[in-house]
Structures are given as C-alpha cells and as structure tokens.
Motif scaffolding. Structure first.
Motif, PDB file in Angstrom:
ATOM      1  N   ASN A 176      -6.990  -2.060 -12.719  1.00  0.00           N
ATOM      2  CA  ASN A 176      -6.920  -0.995 -11.719  1.00  0.00           C
ATOM      3  C   ASN A 176      -5.988  -1.426 -10.596  1.00  0.00           C
ATOM      4  O   ASN A 176      -6.196  -2.464  -9.972  1.00  0.00           O
TER       5      ASN A 176
ATOM      6  N   ILE B 167       0.845  -1.199   0.000  1.00  0.00           N
ATOM      7  CA  ILE B 167       0.000   0.000   0.000  1.00  0.00           C
ATOM      8  C   ILE B 167       0.875   1.241   0.000  1.00  0.00           C
ATOM      9  O   ILE B 167       1.343   1.695   1.057  1.00  0.00           O
TER      10      ILE B 167
ATOM     11  N   LYS C  55       4.688   5.750  -7.566  1.00  0.00           N
ATOM     12  CA  LYS C  55       4.054   4.497  -7.166  1.00  0.00           C
ATOM     13  C   LYS C  55       4.863   3.285  -7.618  1.00  0.00           C
ATOM     14  O   LYS C  55       4.990   2.303  -6.881  1.00  0.00           O
TER      15      LYS C  55
ATOM     16  N   ASP D  78      -6.868   4.904   0.026  1.00  0.00           N
ATOM     17  CA  ASP D  78      -8.233   5.430   0.147  1.00  0.00           C
ATOM     18  C   ASP D  78      -9.284   4.375  -0.187  1.00  0.00           C
ATOM     19  O   ASP D  78     -10.394   4.703  -0.592  1.00  0.00           O
ATOM     20  N   CYS D  79      -8.922   3.110   0.010  1.00  0.00           N
ATOM     21  CA  CYS D  79      -9.823   2.004  -0.325  1.00  0.00           C
ATOM     22  C   CYS D  79     -10.323   1.288   0.920  1.00  0.00           C
ATOM     23  O   CYS D  79      -9.818   1.490   2.027  1.00  0.00           O
TER      24      CYS D  79
ATOM     25  N   ALA E  84      -5.739  -0.519  -7.711  1.00  0.00           N
ATOM     26  CA  ALA E  84      -6.338  -0.605  -6.385  1.00  0.00           C
ATOM     27  C   ALA E  84      -6.739  -2.025  -6.017  1.00  0.00           C
ATOM     28  O   ALA E  84      -7.070  -2.301  -4.857  1.00  0.00           O
ATOM     29  N   ASN E  85      -6.713  -2.924  -7.008  1.00  0.00           N
ATOM     30  CA  ASN E  85      -7.075  -4.324  -6.756  1.00  0.00           C
ATOM     31  C   ASN E  85      -6.389  -5.183  -7.810  1.00  0.00           C
ATOM     32  O   ASN E  85      -6.999  -5.613  -8.785  1.00  0.00           O
TER      33      ASN E  85
ATOM     34  N   THR F  26     -13.306   2.326  -3.432  1.00  0.00           N
ATOM     35  CA  THR F  26     -12.438   3.477  -3.260  1.00  0.00           C
ATOM     36  C   THR F  26     -13.270   4.745  -3.149  1.00  0.00           C
ATOM     37  O   THR F  26     -14.496   4.709  -3.330  1.00  0.00           O
TER      38      THR F  26
ATOM     39  N   THR G 108      -2.925  -2.234  -3.474  1.00  0.00           N
ATOM     40  CA  THR G 108      -4.168  -1.487  -3.299  1.00  0.00           C
ATOM     41  C   THR G 108      -3.798  -0.078  -2.880  1.00  0.00           C
ATOM     42  O   THR G 108      -2.613   0.255  -2.733  1.00  0.00           O
ATOM     43  N   ASP G 109      -4.794   0.777  -2.699  1.00  0.00           N
ATOM     44  CA  ASP G 109      -4.549   2.185  -2.394  1.00  0.00           C
ATOM     45  C   ASP G 109      -5.028   2.529  -0.990  1.00  0.00           C
ATOM     46  O   ASP G 109      -5.906   1.858  -0.430  1.00  0.00           O
TER      47      ASP G 109
ATOM     48  N   VAL H 117     -13.139  -2.892  -9.032  1.00  0.00           N
ATOM     49  CA  VAL H 117     -13.049  -1.682  -8.209  1.00  0.00           C
ATOM     50  C   VAL H 117     -14.274  -0.825  -8.473  1.00  0.00           C
ATOM     51  O   VAL H 117     -14.687  -0.655  -9.627  1.00  0.00           O
TER      52      VAL H 117
END
Length: 377
Positions: free
Chosen positions: A201, A47, A115, A137-138, A203-204, A256, A134-135, A164
């Motif tokens: 994405n 993260i 990143k 803000d999730c 984030a996942n 998110t 992942t991020d 996502v």
C-alpha cells in the motif's frame, strides 16, 4: 448440471487452498519491536495531494508529533492541480513549524498516472537516503520513523512495505471498507511470509533512492494510472527478493480515512483492481483469478438455487466453508492491526462476493473517476 456443480466446488476449493497458504505464511512474518538504537537513517517523505484541505490538518498534526531528529527527515508535498485551499493549509503549517524541512512543489504531468508523476517530480530534489510515500488523508504514529530506522539498522533491506488500516467508524459502509482493507493486508502479510510478495500500500511504503534508480523507477507501467506501489514492489521482488521486507509493527501502522459513499468506494476498488492484468508476479495473477472465480462461483450457485437448479444446501456449504477460512485470515490480521477489536462481518461477507465480482467485471470494459478525473481502463 453435475459437471457444473463440480466446477463450482472446484473453484471455491482452489480459492480456499490459496487462503490456507496465506494463513500459513502470515505468522512467518515476525512482529518487530523497535530496539533502542541511535537514529541515523535519513528519510524524504513524499506526499502527493489533490483537493485534500479537509484531511491535511490531521496528517500535519501527526507529523508535528514525530519523535525523530528533525535534521534527519524532510517533507515534500506535491500539489496535483488542487482546486481547493490544500496548498494554503500546508503553507500555514510550514510557517508555524519552521524546524521541519518542508517543500511544496507543483506536479508536472508526463504520463497517465498523476501519482507516479508526483513521486518522479520529487525524486530529483530529495536530499536523503530513504524515500517514504504516504497519502494526504493519513495519520502516522509518533514512533513511525523511529521504528523504520530501527528496522533498517537491524536488517539488510532496501524496500519496506508497511501496514495500513482505516480509522475506526461505525457505519456499515466504513465497516465494509475496514473488512476489505483488512483482507488485503492479510494477503500482503501472508504473501510476504510465503516469500511471494506482490502487493503493498503506497500509503506506507519506503525504499532507497538507489533502489528506485536501479529499477528505472516507474518505467514500463507509467501508462497505468494506478500502481505506483505494487509495480515497484514487484520489480524489486523479482530482482532483489532478499531486500524487500514487510514491517509488521504496531508503531509503524499508518491510518487512513474510509470513503463516504459507495460510488467512490466502487471507483477506488476498480482503480486498484485495474492493476492486476499488468502484474509481473505470476503468483499475484493466479491468486487474483482464484479470488475472482471463488466469489463468482458463490454468485452462480445463488442464481442456480433461486431457479431451483440446485438445492440451497450447496450454497450453504460453499458459503460457510469460504466464510470460515476467510475469518481465520481476517482474525490474524485484525489481532495485529486493531488489537482484537473486531465485529464479525457476516453481513459484509454476504455482500462481498457481489461487490468483488462486479468490480472485477467492470475493469474489463469500464472507466472510473478519481479525484475529479476520469480514467480509461
């Protein structure tokens, strides 16, 4: 003018044919229900974060509820030069949840992509077979890791793109973002169904450490600030297409947060769009061009109608046909992501050609801001 009118219709027709293809591909990605298997896959969850003290508590709370053996996963947080109390939020949570194996590292910048640098910073120290990004803000489902483990045990796979969506909000700005992200997820799932995967994405996103090393990580695209997800996916899809899957499961959905102002949204979408000129996927490049010219054609038709160069019937025909086809893909995606809770986005669809075209044009000669930093395109 007749030749121009034919070209406008042709651009929209090409766009529609691509969307029909995605609609056809969407159901070919079968919905997955996790089976009752004994958990055995090991995960290292990376993260990266920068100035996320506001959102980190909800992410950490969702991590606390993960239903998975704690000895089979670890968290690695990478602090990308935060100027707020993000690191303290994580440290406090780590002290209160000592059973979780949690590491916090400082990012080391070696490229133009913070990143990618953060993920590369974590790779050498991870202890487990699978990497998940992942991020900050999730939030994740309590069965997130169980579902991934079940899928991995039932499939010969080395990379998994996951779903996502946004947390539900009521403002027009948030609904517009929901429609936009939903369309991207529809494109993602449809392209996987057509076996032409090119987008995902971060984030996942999950992949084995072995695969990351075989692909030479982010080598070849580290100069591009964004794209830690899509470029790695396109590399893998080109070399090991059978090993790259989409996990279409409601218990694997990561949620998110939408952005709260139009300027931030515009810069975020510029950051996303800036990757398209460096795609390794020919299908992805052509689709991006079809989307651009399809939306641009609507705007050109509008201008011609305003100056009485074309009758308004042309704009009505093009918009209604495009809107109808778009809605089919959106409804398919919405049934999966949001279980049918859907407000038909007529106003958003009216705005989208302006927004999408301006983003695409801006990427040709602009620069953008993200997380308090400026990036050149």
């Amino acid at each position: 003018m007749e030749a121009i009118t034919i070209l406008l219709y042709l651009n929209v027709l090409i766009y529609i044919l691509f969307i029909i293809g995605l609609i056809y591909g969407f159901p070919k990605v079968k919905t997955f229900k996790k089976s009752e298997v004994h958990p055995k896959t090991t995960f290292s969850i990376i993260i990266p974060f920068r100035n996320e003290e506001h959102y980190l508590p909800q992410l950490l709370q969702s991590f606390s509820h993960l239903d998975y053996p704690k000895n089979l996963f670890e968290f690695i947080f990478i602090d990308d030069d935060s100027e707020d109390q993000s690191a303290k939020v994580i440290t406090k949570w780590r002290m209160e949840h000592g059973l979780f194996h949690t590491t916090v590292l400082e990012n080391v910048r070696i490229s133009n992509s913070p990143k990618k640098d953060a993920i590369s910073r974590a790779i050498p120290i991870i202890k487990n077979q699978w990497i998940i990004t992942t991020d900050a803000d999730c939030t994740v489902d309590s069965n997130w890791l169980l579902t991934l483990d079940s899928y991995i045990q039932n499939h010969d796979v080395s990379m998994i793109a996951g779903p996502v969506t946004y947390n539900g909000k009521r403002s027009f700005l948030h609904r517009f973002q929901q429609m936009d992200l939903m369309s991207l997820q529809g494109v993602t799932i449809g392209s996987f169904g057509l076996q032409k995967s090119f987008i995902c994405n971060g984030a996942n996103f999950a992949y084995t450490k072995k695969l990351f090393q075989e692909l030479d990580g982010f080598k070849g695209n580290s100069a591009i600030a964004s794209g830690d997800d899509v470029f790695l996916l396109q590399k893998a899809a080109a070399q090991f297409p059978d090993k790259v899957h989409y996990l279409k499961s409601d218990s694997a959905i990561v949620r998110t947060e939408p952005l709260n102002n139009w300027k931030s949204l515009f810069h975020q979408r510029v950051r996303w769009a800036s990757k398209t000129t460096s795609y390794q996927s020919e299908y992805g490049e052509i689709l991006a061009m079809a989307v651009f010219f399809g939306n641009l054609s609507l705007l050109v038709t509008l201008v011609f109608c305003l100056f009485h160069l074309l009758p308004w019937e042309h704009l009505a025909i093009l918009f209604i046909v495009k809107f109808t086809i778009d809605m089919v893909l959106l409804i398919q995606t919405n049934r999966f992501l949001n279980k049918g809770k859907f407000l038909f986005p007529v106003i958003s669809s009216l705005l989208y050609p302006f927004f999408s075209t301006s983003v695409a044009l801006y990427t040709m000669f602009g620069k953008y801001e993200w997380k308090g930093r400026k990036f050149k395109l």
